[in-house]
Design an enzyme around this catalytic site. Sequence first.
Site, PDB file in Angstrom:
ATOM      1  CG  PHE A 226      64.687  40.044  47.675  1.00  0.00           C
ATOM      2  CD1 PHE A 226      64.645  40.498  46.370  1.00  0.00           C
ATOM      3  CD2 PHE A 226      64.331  38.727  47.926  1.00  0.00           C
ATOM      4  CE1 PHE A 226      64.255  39.653  45.322  1.00  0.00           C
ATOM      5  CE2 PHE A 226      63.947  37.883  46.901  1.00  0.00           C
ATOM      6  CZ  PHE A 226      63.908  38.350  45.595  1.00  0.00           C
ATOM      7  CG  ASP A 335      61.310  37.563  54.400  1.00  0.00           C
ATOM      8  OD1 ASP A 335      61.597  36.356  54.489  1.00  0.00           O
ATOM      9  OD2 ASP A 335      61.316  38.183  53.321  1.00  0.00           O
ATOM     10  CE  LYS A 366      66.598  32.057  49.480  1.00  0.00           C
ATOM     11  NZ  LYS A 366      67.057  31.689  48.146  1.00  0.00           N
ATOM     12  CB  THR A 390      46.583  23.279  43.855  1.00  0.00           C
ATOM     13  OG1 THR A 390      45.813  24.037  42.918  1.00  0.00           O
ATOM     14  CG2 THR A 390      46.367  21.792  43.596  1.00  0.00           C
TER      15      THR A 390
END
Length: 508
Positions: A226, A335, A366, A390
């Site tokens: 995931f 990851d 997280k 941004t």
Amino acid sequence: MLQLPKRSVNLLYGSTVNVMRRLNNTSQKWYSLQQTTTTEINRKHRFDTYDQPLMKTSVPGPRSKELLQKLKHMQDVSAIQFFTDFQQSKGNYIVDVDGNRMLDIFCQIASLPLGYNHPKLAQALLNPDNTAVLINRPALGVCPPAEFPNQLHQSIIDVSPPGLKNVTLMSCGSCSNENAYKLGFIWYMRKKRDGKLPTKEELESTLFNKSPGSPKLSVLSFEGGFHGRTLGCLSSTHSKAIHKLDIPAFDWPTAPFPKLKYPLESFQKENQLEEERCLDKVKQLINEYEKKDCPVAVIVVEPIQAEGGDNHASASFFRQLRKISKEAGAAFLVDEVQTGCVATGYMWAHESWQLDDPPEMVTFSKKMQLGGIFHKDEMRVDESYRIFNTWMGDSSKLILLEAILDYIKQEDLISLAKESGKVLQSGLEKLEMKYPSIVSRSRGMGTFCAIDFVDSQTRNQIIADLKNNGIMAGSCGELAMRFRPALIFEPHHAELFIDAFDNILSKY
């Protein structure tokens, strides 16, 4: 130009000050308690105001149900479990709007490093030196504040993985991985051009999503992985079909991830063969996609497949995978969105692999409060605005992160994660032996643990029972219950959970 009356401005300012004062008073009460107890090394509850769960209603209670009815007219509420009273939630305990107090071992989907309402974080937000960036969110890629270089070094770079002293900030895990894929593609094509500038044909064709400007490249990922819900990340996510349904996907290779047998010491040979099978498939897929003119530019993997079911592999597996990526000329992306920031007993879980050569990139989010990509020097882009948005992170989250990391060092929370993890894992192993027809395959690193159930229906029911008995837990994969407590989770919290879990299992 619209101007508020002076009285309105004063009222607004006064209201804000009053709220901040109430927050300060609450944090100071806890801070005073904590200052007293942290000097007493052997005393329990040194990080908590509350000492145990307290249940007043079933979950969700009547107030939560009432709020659910209101909210469902505006958005989907199918994932909401209850509404939280964040002012009353403290330390390791979450309190809902019906007054139910639960030991939280899920912590806002693994994202709360110091539990609820930690005084260090309240103090950081109350510091008047931080007010300006809280009110005026800087676009860090174009107009960063003067303190940004020092702040970045003292927070993020100070805890960067070995060999990775560059960082590109993002806002969440998905956008961190999405932009890491882009970094990998840019790096791969720059090598292919041998450092030459892009051609006119490349620049013109890419505006129409055509080659050679938009080349056929791929990311190799793993079954059960995931990496997020943005478009590119979904093509490398393989945990639940509902995440991907109806959404177009890239034709990228998916390799099997090892399915280890437990206890590990009893299945060493079987697990070694399983890992070799998966690595052989990785090599095969790299060759297949090279022949399809869609070469693998990035290999992405989680140290522990979290959302996919807390699936582990050995350090040897990851070292060999790193070797394969180098041989293939592909960027190795680790990851660490969920495994990063101490919970595994390491600042970064992949440190346990003891790699000879660091990954090209490591993503985080997280518990780190904002997202980002650590990367090698060679991964830097040559042109501005290629990896950009941004905000390029969030200065307010950097303020919190600096306080979080300072507290982690001050209280040696890495050691605490290891200590509490041993108690939690030992308790899970005992329950596994006591109730072999219900639970199995307990596993973990630090407090980053999981246990499987005989089926998903039993798992879901027991998680609901735990909630009604004062324990907030979460699920992952088809069969697993996962544990994602805060970094202030202590051995006695683990014992409290094990006792509650034992009591519930005894009724099945």
